[in-house]
Design an enzyme around this catalytic site. Structure first.
Site, PDB file in Angstrom:
ATOM      1  CG  HIS A 111      32.930  37.211  45.406  1.00  0.00           C
ATOM      2  ND1 HIS A 111      33.101  37.966  46.812  1.00  0.00           N
ATOM      3  CD2 HIS A 111      34.463  37.857  44.359  1.00  0.00           C
ATOM      4  CE1 HIS A 111      34.827  37.908  46.633  1.00  0.00           C
ATOM      5  NE2 HIS A 111      35.305  37.861  45.777  1.00  0.00           N
TER       6      HIS A 111
ATOM      7  CG  HIS B  70      43.751  36.789  40.557  1.00  0.00           C
ATOM      8  ND1 HIS B  70      42.496  35.240  40.923  1.00  0.00           N
ATOM      9  CD2 HIS B  70      43.014  37.186  41.297  1.00  0.00           C
ATOM     10  CE1 HIS B  70      41.945  35.255  41.768  1.00  0.00           C
ATOM     11  NE2 HIS B  70      41.934  36.363  42.072  1.00  0.00           N
TER      12      HIS B  70
ATOM     13  CD  GLU C  64      37.430  36.430  42.051  1.00  0.00           C
ATOM     14  OE1 GLU C  64      38.893  36.696  42.980  1.00  0.00           O
ATOM     15  OE2 GLU C  64      36.432  36.514  42.707  1.00  0.00           O
TER      16      GLU C  64
ATOM     17  CG  ASP D 231      37.978  40.711  40.532  1.00  0.00           C
ATOM     18  OD1 ASP D 231      38.339  39.833  39.813  1.00  0.00           O
ATOM     19  OD2 ASP D 231      39.093  41.481  41.541  1.00  0.00           O
TER      20      ASP D 231
ATOM     21  CG  HIS E 208      42.188  35.395  46.688  1.00  0.00           C
ATOM     22  ND1 HIS E 208      40.313  35.542  46.106  1.00  0.00           N
ATOM     23  CD2 HIS E 208      41.759  36.212  45.978  1.00  0.00           C
ATOM     24  CE1 HIS E 208      39.520  35.738  45.764  1.00  0.00           C
ATOM     25  NE2 HIS E 208      40.978  36.125  45.111  1.00  0.00           N
TER      26      HIS E 208
ATOM     27  CG  ASP F 295      42.572  39.523  44.046  1.00  0.00           C
ATOM     28  OD1 ASP F 295      42.389  40.752  43.666  1.00  0.00           O
ATOM     29  OD2 ASP F 295      42.196  39.079  44.567  1.00  0.00           O
TER      30      ASP F 295
ATOM     31  CE1 TYR G 255      40.704  43.079  47.503  1.00  0.00           C
ATOM     32  CE2 TYR G 255      41.767  42.139  48.228  1.00  0.00           C
ATOM     33  CZ  TYR G 255      41.344  42.236  47.640  1.00  0.00           C
ATOM     34  OH  TYR G 255      41.564  41.603  46.042  1.00  0.00           O
TER      35      TYR G 255
ATOM     36  CG  HIS H 182      41.168  44.602  43.640  1.00  0.00           C
ATOM     37  ND1 HIS H 182      40.337  45.531  42.579  1.00  0.00           N
ATOM     38  CD2 HIS H 182      41.499  43.649  43.838  1.00  0.00           C
ATOM     39  CE1 HIS H 182      40.097  44.478  42.612  1.00  0.00           C
ATOM     40  NE2 HIS H 182      40.192  43.460  43.077  1.00  0.00           N
TER      41      HIS H 182
HETATM   42 FE1  FEO Z   1      40.672  37.851  43.431  1.00  0.00          FE
HETATM   43 FE2  FEO Z   1      40.440  41.034  42.558  1.00  0.00          FE
HETATM   44  O1  FEO Z   1      40.425  38.830  42.142  1.00  0.00           O
END
Ligand code: FEO
Length: 402
Positions: A28, A82, A84, A86, A148, A167, A195, A228
């Protein structure tokens, strides 16, 4: 038979069952030149538990890694740290296949998952500090609101001392090694800081508070397992100290000069400013928007003290790539910077004043009202640019000390 996508045991009772996305180059708007991983973890407790899932397109890789340990329908619980996509894109399909007894998320996580996926499965909200039993061990949940997203939380596995941190403490880095201590330190630093700068920077105060909270909880953390990039199993103090330092946003005597140029006039001005900064004792990073990505520029700003921005005036406005950069930095809220604007123009010359307004909105301390130079800069104009560099370097010296 050999498993094509095997799980990796990371502790006595936990397996990494995530996916490696070697070819991702844009997350993104954040340039991910080294790809990424979507980490998910399988806890082999009496209640078998999956922590997070992966991006939808990697669902089969996740299932294959789980299947290398147990049939996926043996999973009892799923925890979503989380929302999101991903980490949850594969969740609806995984729920259908696994049919878990329960899916846990924070209160905001339950709302976000419902609004993303309109699931049939009932979701169970957990509160900050709540524990659930897995039979022979337990999990504790800690909300990390706005780190976040509003839904974000950490999960701690008591038995093996693992903090599943979604994250936080992660990075976009695809590698065949799963642990940070197996990877060259310069790469870890580069991708870890990138990051932080591109994802967590606006929430620096919350990071500071969270580190304090985690310290007070006195958890016996042996492993930090983010969603990640590599897993931290050694020298945890190092990554915690890096986060603490980045969150401080302390200025240094480094200046980032970012510029767009049409016919090299603004570029020459940038170079003259860079010379003045260097001669004034600053460390300089000149970044042309035709060559450097916004996510690399904010990363350079993470340990800087000054931001100077240059743009020609085009059709009465700032050059579009500079608008993009300024709004990106504004959103990421890098604090404690001084700086100035500059640029070449032909007949109207609005760009410098417009950049000044934006810098002020970003709370950048303006060291000068900026420099405008008509068409191609003269010797005098370049001397003015050099002097601006010296002036900003002096201000950095005052702020940071010699
Ligand atoms: Fe905030 Fe890795 O997604």
């Amino acid at each position: 038979m050999t498993d094509t996508f095997p799980a990796l045991k990371i502790s006595p009772s936990v397996y990494w069952v995530g996916a490696i996305d070697w070819s991702l180059r844009d997350f993104h708007g954040y340039s991910t030149l080294r790809g990424t991983t979507y980490n998910a973890y399988l806890i082999m407790a009496e209640k078998i538990t999956l922590i997070d899932t992966v991006k939808a397109s990697f669902r089969d890789e996740l299932l294959a890694r789980i299947a290398s340990v147990i049939p996926p329908d043996k999973i009892d619980y799923i925890v979503s740290n989380h929302s999101e996509k991903d980490h949850t894109g594969a969740l609806p399909e995984i729920i259908k296949i696994v049919r878990p007894d329960k899916v846990f998320a924070s209160t905001n996580g339950v709302k976000a998952l419902s609004e993303h996926f309109h699931l049939d499965q009932e979701l169970t909200a957990v509160k900050d500090g709540e524990r659930i039993s897995l039979g022979n061990t337990d999990l504790a949940f800690y909300e990390t609101k706005m780190l976040h997203w509003p839904d974000s939380m950490f999960t701690f596995l008591n038995k093996d001392g693992i903090l599943f941190s979604q994250d936080a403490f992660g990075m976009h880095l695809a590698t065949s090694q799963r642990f940070a201590d197996q990877i060259e330190e310069s790469i870890i630093l580069e991708e870890g800081s990138k990051y932080f700068a591109n994802i967590l920077l606006p929430y620096s105060n919350l990071v500071t508070n969270l580190l304090e909270k985690v310290g007070k909880l006195g958890l016996n953390i042996q492993i930090i397992a983010p969603d990640h990039g590599p897993i931290w199993r050694k020298d945890l103090a190092k990554i915690l100290a890096l986060y603490s330092g980045w969150a401080e946003q302390k200025p240094t005597r480094k200046a980032v000069v970012a510029y767009a140029t049409m016919w090299e006039s603004t570029a020459v001005m940038a170079r003259a400013i860079g010379e003045g900064l260097t001669d004034g004792g600053a460390i300089v990073k000149l970044m042309a928007l035709s060559a450097d990505h916004r996510s690399g520029i904010i990363t350079e700003l993470l340990d800087a003290g000054a931001l100077l921005v240059g743009s020609p005036t085009i059709n009465g406005n700032i050059f579009p790539t500079m608008v993009d950069l300024l709004y990106y930095i504004k959103g990421l809220k890098r604090m404690n910077l001084c700086g100035a604007a500059f640029g070449s123009y032909g007949w109207s010359g609005e760009a410098v004043a417009q950049m000044n307004s934006l810098l002020q909105e970003m709370k950048v301390e303006l060291v000068s009202e900026g420099i405008k130079s008509r068409y191609v800069p003269t010797k005098e104009a370049l001397e003015e640019c050099y002097s601006l560099g010296l002036k900003v370097a002096k201000r950095l010296e005052e702020v940071c000390g010699g």
